[in-house]
Scaffold this active site. Structure first.
Site, PDB file in Angstrom:
ATOM      1  N   TYR A  34      11.847 -41.331  92.650  1.00 15.71           N
ATOM      2  CA  TYR A  34      10.735 -41.511  91.708  1.00 15.71           C
ATOM      3  C   TYR A  34      10.278 -40.142  91.225  1.00 15.71           C
ATOM      4  O   TYR A  34      10.123 -39.207  92.011  1.00 15.71           O
ATOM      5  CB  TYR A  34       9.580 -42.236  92.402  1.00 15.71           C
ATOM      6  CG  TYR A  34       8.308 -42.286  91.589  1.00 15.71           C
ATOM      7  CD1 TYR A  34       8.114 -43.283  90.641  1.00 15.71           C
ATOM      8  CD2 TYR A  34       7.296 -41.340  91.766  1.00 15.71           C
ATOM      9  CE1 TYR A  34       6.942 -43.335  89.886  1.00 15.71           C
ATOM     10  CE2 TYR A  34       6.130 -41.380  91.018  1.00 15.71           C
ATOM     11  CZ  TYR A  34       5.959 -42.377  90.074  1.00 15.71           C
ATOM     12  OH  TYR A  34       4.809 -42.424  89.326  1.00 15.71           O
ATOM     13  N   HIS A  35      10.032 -40.010  89.921  1.00  9.53           N
ATOM     14  CA  HIS A  35       9.679 -38.725  89.323  1.00  9.53           C
ATOM     15  C   HIS A  35       8.172 -38.601  89.175  1.00  9.53           C
ATOM     16  O   HIS A  35       7.546 -39.341  88.419  1.00  9.53           O
ATOM     17  CB  HIS A  35      10.344 -38.597  87.956  1.00  9.53           C
ATOM     18  CG  HIS A  35      10.550 -37.184  87.509  1.00  9.53           C
ATOM     19  ND1 HIS A  35       9.542 -36.247  87.500  1.00  9.53           N
ATOM     20  CD2 HIS A  35      11.665 -36.534  87.054  1.00  9.53           C
ATOM     21  CE1 HIS A  35      10.007 -35.094  87.051  1.00  9.53           C
ATOM     22  NE2 HIS A  35      11.303 -35.243  86.775  1.00  9.53           N
ATOM     23  N   GLY A  36       7.569 -37.656  89.888  1.00  8.28           N
ATOM     24  CA  GLY A  36       6.161 -37.360  89.699  1.00  8.28           C
ATOM     25  C   GLY A  36       5.939 -36.603  88.395  1.00  8.28           C
ATOM     26  O   GLY A  36       6.871 -36.362  87.623  1.00  8.28           O
ATOM     27  N   GLU A 107       9.140 -41.154  82.863  1.00 12.44           N
ATOM     28  CA  GLU A 107       8.418 -41.548  84.075  1.00 12.44           C
ATOM     29  C   GLU A 107       7.460 -40.451  84.507  1.00 12.44           C
ATOM     30  O   GLU A 107       6.324 -40.725  84.919  1.00 12.44           O
ATOM     31  CB  GLU A 107       9.409 -41.844  85.197  1.00 12.44           C
ATOM     32  CG  GLU A 107       8.780 -42.433  86.451  1.00 12.44           C
ATOM     33  CD  GLU A 107       9.850 -42.985  87.378  1.00 12.44           C
ATOM     34  OE1 GLU A 107      10.180 -44.173  87.246  1.00 12.44           O
ATOM     35  OE2 GLU A 107      10.371 -42.217  88.223  1.00 12.44           O
TER      36      GLU A 107
END
Length: 235
Positions: A34-36, A107
């Site tokens: 998951y990309h912050g 994202e």
């Protein structure tokens, strides 16, 4: 030396932890995460992997990252590459780890404290894993959205990005919240499923890590207080 500096920053500023490092195979594999708002948690993970396992992991980044001033040394040290698919497959077939965030810049900019996955219909990464015959390893960092946040919820910034592909969304924060990276069980190579099915499995695996380890919606104050917890979170 660069990895040591990043690891020191991770421990001091975020009390950084990695859980499940033993799940990463000795051979090749595709890490999916998951990309912050920024990939700072991924750089922390990479530093830890290099220090503890003496392993490098190639990673795929958007082309604009290579144009950012001062980033060249960091990108070189951490093996960041443009792609394309053929280059990723080649790296995997040569026995390396490769990491990619299917949500990418979109994202990073437009997900929020609800940790919604913004993948669209992307299946290219899954096809890379199939072509290279390697497992997919899911990964998620708890509180990554509380460390740095974006103003991606403002419609104007979304319109600018979608029309011009310019990531002009302001970010703020760098709050010293607790970061924990969780590595999930590998999804083994299966010659009997296609890229769309494998992408769905990977997305479900990331969502499972979010559901298990992230309180929704994220809260900066709560994430700060987790720095002072004395009981280690369950893996």
């Amino acid at each position: 030396m660069v990895a040591t500096l990043w690891d020191g920053h991770a421990r001091i500023w975020h009390g950084y932890e990695v859980h499940g490092l033993e799940k990463i195979p000795e051979g090749p594999g595709l890490l999916v995460f998951y990309h912050g708002a920024t990939p700072i948690d991924y750089f922390y993970f990479m530093a830890k992997l290099l220090i503890l396992k003496n392993r490098m992991c190639y990673s795929v980044a958007d082309h604009f990252v290579f144009k950012l001033p001062g980033f060249k040394l960091l990108l070189d040290v951490f093996g960041v590459m443009h792609g394309p698919k053929e280059e990723c497959v080649k790296a995997l077939k040569n026995g390396h780890l490769v990491a990619i965030s299917p949500g990418g810049v979109r994202e990073a900019l437009f997900s929020d404290e609800t940790y919604v996955l913004v993948w669209g219909n992307r299946t290219g990464f899954a096809q890379v894993a199939i072509d290279a015959k390697v497992p997919i390893i899911p990964m998620f960092t708890q509180n990554v959205r509380e460390g740095i946040r974006t103003l991606g919820g403002i419609r104007l910034f979304r319109l600018i990005y979608e029309r011009l592909r310019l990531p002009l969304v302001p970010i703020y924060g760098e709050f010293p919240v607790k970061f924990r990276t969780y590595i999930g069980d590998p999804i083994p190579y299966d010659p009997n499923i296609n890229a769309a099915e494998l992408s769905g499995k990977a997305k479900a695996a990331i969502q499972s890590l979010i559901d298990r380890h992230q309180k929704i919606p994220g809260n900066v104050f709560r994430a700060l207080m987790e720095r002072f917890e004395t009981q280690q979170k369950e893996d």
